[in-house]
Write an enzyme that holds these catalytic residues in place. Sequence first.
Site, mmCIF file in Angstrom:
data_model
loop_
_atom_site.group_PDB
_atom_site.id
_atom_site.type_symbol
_atom_site.label_atom_id
_atom_site.label_comp_id
_atom_site.label_asym_id
_atom_site.label_seq_id
_atom_site.Cartn_x
_atom_site.Cartn_y
_atom_site.Cartn_z
ATOM 1 N N ARG A 101 0.434 9.381 -17.036
ATOM 2 C CA ARG A 101 0.456 10.773 -17.493
ATOM 3 C C ARG A 101 0.507 10.787 -19.012
ATOM 4 O O ARG A 101 1.130 9.922 -19.633
ATOM 5 C CB ARG A 101 1.701 11.514 -16.963
ATOM 6 C CG ARG A 101 1.577 11.999 -15.553
ATOM 7 C CD ARG A 101 0.612 13.198 -15.439
ATOM 8 N NE ARG A 101 0.501 13.672 -14.070
ATOM 9 C CZ ARG A 101 -0.415 13.260 -13.182
ATOM 10 N NH1 ARG A 101 -1.307 12.352 -13.501
ATOM 11 N NH2 ARG A 101 -0.442 13.779 -11.969
ATOM 12 N N HIS B 22 -8.972 12.083 -18.148
ATOM 13 C CA HIS B 22 -8.108 12.143 -16.957
ATOM 14 C C HIS B 22 -8.975 11.974 -15.699
ATOM 15 O O HIS B 22 -8.993 12.827 -14.813
ATOM 16 C CB HIS B 22 -7.317 13.454 -16.898
ATOM 17 C CG HIS B 22 -6.142 13.385 -15.956
ATOM 18 N ND1 HIS B 22 -4.930 13.988 -16.224
ATOM 19 C CD2 HIS B 22 -5.973 12.782 -14.761
ATOM 20 C CE1 HIS B 22 -4.090 13.757 -15.226
ATOM 21 N NE2 HIS B 22 -4.722 13.027 -14.321
HETATM 22 P P1 NDP Z 1 4.676 5.641 -6.958
HETATM 23 O O1 NDP Z 1 5.720 6.681 -6.782
HETATM 24 O O2 NDP Z 1 4.180 4.913 -5.767
HETATM 25 O O3 NDP Z 1 5.185 4.535 -8.008
HETATM 26 C C1 NDP Z 1 5.828 4.876 -9.184
HETATM 27 C C2 NDP Z 1 6.387 3.609 -9.796
HETATM 28 O O4 NDP Z 1 7.006 3.948 -11.060
HETATM 29 C C3 NDP Z 1 7.472 2.950 -8.933
HETATM 30 O O5 NDP Z 1 7.367 1.551 -9.001
HETATM 31 C C4 NDP Z 1 8.759 3.420 -9.611
HETATM 32 O O6 NDP Z 1 9.873 2.563 -9.440
HETATM 33 C C5 NDP Z 1 8.326 3.427 -11.057
HETATM 34 N N1 NDP Z 1 9.219 4.269 -11.863
HETATM 35 C C6 NDP Z 1 9.473 5.586 -11.737
HETATM 36 N N2 NDP Z 1 10.408 5.989 -12.637
HETATM 37 C C7 NDP Z 1 10.741 4.888 -13.334
HETATM 38 C C8 NDP Z 1 11.655 4.647 -14.376
HETATM 39 N N3 NDP Z 1 12.424 5.616 -14.884
HETATM 40 N N4 NDP Z 1 11.764 3.395 -14.847
HETATM 41 C C9 NDP Z 1 11.018 2.371 -14.329
HETATM 42 N N5 NDP Z 1 10.123 2.541 -13.329
HETATM 43 C C10 NDP Z 1 9.993 3.785 -12.842
HETATM 44 O O7 NDP Z 1 3.489 6.356 -7.733
HETATM 45 P P2 NDP Z 1 1.925 6.034 -7.647
HETATM 46 O O8 NDP Z 1 1.719 4.606 -7.855
HETATM 47 O O9 NDP Z 1 1.331 6.663 -6.435
HETATM 48 O O10 NDP Z 1 1.378 6.895 -8.903
HETATM 49 C C11 NDP Z 1 1.857 6.659 -10.203
HETATM 50 C C12 NDP Z 1 1.392 7.740 -11.146
HETATM 51 O O11 NDP Z 1 0.020 7.582 -11.471
HETATM 52 C C13 NDP Z 1 1.467 9.160 -10.621
HETATM 53 O O12 NDP Z 1 2.777 9.676 -10.675
HETATM 54 C C14 NDP Z 1 0.535 9.904 -11.572
HETATM 55 O O13 NDP Z 1 1.259 10.381 -12.693
HETATM 56 C C15 NDP Z 1 -0.449 8.832 -12.016
HETATM 57 N N6 NDP Z 1 -1.803 9.069 -11.526
HETATM 58 C C16 NDP Z 1 -2.812 9.267 -12.459
HETATM 59 C C17 NDP Z 1 -4.113 9.462 -12.047
HETATM 60 C C18 NDP Z 1 -5.221 9.579 -13.034
HETATM 61 O O14 NDP Z 1 -6.344 9.899 -12.639
HETATM 62 N N7 NDP Z 1 -4.998 9.315 -14.311
HETATM 63 C C19 NDP Z 1 -4.459 9.508 -10.613
HETATM 64 C C20 NDP Z 1 -3.340 9.274 -9.737
HETATM 65 C C21 NDP Z 1 -2.061 9.080 -10.193
HETATM 66 P P3 NDP Z 1 10.474 2.268 -7.953
HETATM 67 O O15 NDP Z 1 9.437 1.380 -7.292
HETATM 68 O O16 NDP Z 1 11.731 1.558 -8.226
HETATM 69 O O17 NDP Z 1 10.621 3.590 -7.287
HETATM 70 C C1 OXD Z 2 -3.041 12.466 -9.725
HETATM 71 C C2 OXD Z 2 -4.001 12.708 -10.814
HETATM 72 O O1 OXD Z 2 -1.838 12.601 -9.951
HETATM 73 O O2 OXD Z 2 -5.213 12.817 -10.520
HETATM 74 O O3 OXD Z 2 -3.477 12.144 -8.601
HETATM 75 O O4 OXD Z 2 -3.607 12.775 -11.977
#
Ligand code: NDP
Ligand code: OXD
Length: 313
Positions: free
Chosen positions: A228, A276
Amino acid sequence: MEKGRVLLALTGIHPRRWRELLSAEREVVLEPDGASDPSITYAVVWKQRPNLLSSLPNLRAVFSIGAGVDHIFADPTLPDVPIVKVVADNLTQYMTEYVVWRVLDHHRQGMLYRSQQQKKIWHEPPQRPAGDISVGIMGLGTLGRAAASVLLSLGFAVNGWSRSERPMEGVSTYAGEAGLIPFLNATDILVVLLPLTPQTQGIINYGVLKELRKRNGLGGSVLINAGRGRLQKDADIVRALDDGTLKEASLDVFEVEPLPKTSRLWSHPKVFVTPHAAATSDPVHLVPIMLRQMAAFERGEKLENVVDRNAGY
Ligand code: NDP
Ligand code: OXD
């Protein structure tokens, strides 16, 4: 449980295809109609307007059309119903492609070759094996783990950082605040796949970029952010690129989107910008998952991929 109607509330995304596909099984109400409608039990949303969901008296669940849910939590009057995020092979595959594409381009000196080509320069810089480069994935969740396993298969050394301990075979894992600096110190190419939460906002700042490993075969450290935009400080990235703290960056997300025309990131010679677009939400793949979840919920089954409201993701 009775078959509920669906409110579709998308900002900045055309609703036509989502509506057509949802309508195969559900009656769909398109925003701005639907406020206070007692027959609506589900909302499918992207950046819904504030106070919309709290106006629905019989809302039972909210479905995000993305993997990120920060756009939902931005609403100060969010009702206390389950929020379901996207977990889908198709979206995971798109993100893996983006991460591997950007890692390989930086590793194989894509920026240098493009600039050499413009100047008609025939020069081969030294080549390093992937095993000399360590890619650190910040956010070892659904998307981070999938990208990690393909990077491993290409021979890269892979590190992962998460909130809690997340062991993964072949990956050096780090967790929490205590693990952050050791993770950065062992990382050449930083890939950001974190969710945006109060804890992660602004985490990609100059101080953090300074901690990345610099003595590596790449000739400097690299940032790739597909999580993000508000995880990063755009101005700190420009500063880090200008003073050599960062060699190059690939950015899919920005503090303000669309990226303002005045941003230096657009024309910076060391930056690769995408709008994005790392992993698009394709309704053809995502709507069937939502419809299946709604039907299962009405049979009394549990919803899957419900976000933890306290953690914010
Ligand atoms: P998940 O919820 O599966 O994974 C998130 C990861 O981040 C987990 O490993 C989590 O830790 C870690 N995390 C969260 N908070 C913290 C913190 N404070 N400190 C350290 N680690 C942290 O999410 P996804 O993999 O499904 O997606 C990740 C992000 O990708 C989405 O939230 C979105 O913002 C972004 N995204 C962007 C897209 C784009 O087109 N640019 C498309 C899709 C998604 P833990 O394993 O311990 O819970
Ligand atoms: C998502 C994105 O969160 O597209 O899936 O940013």
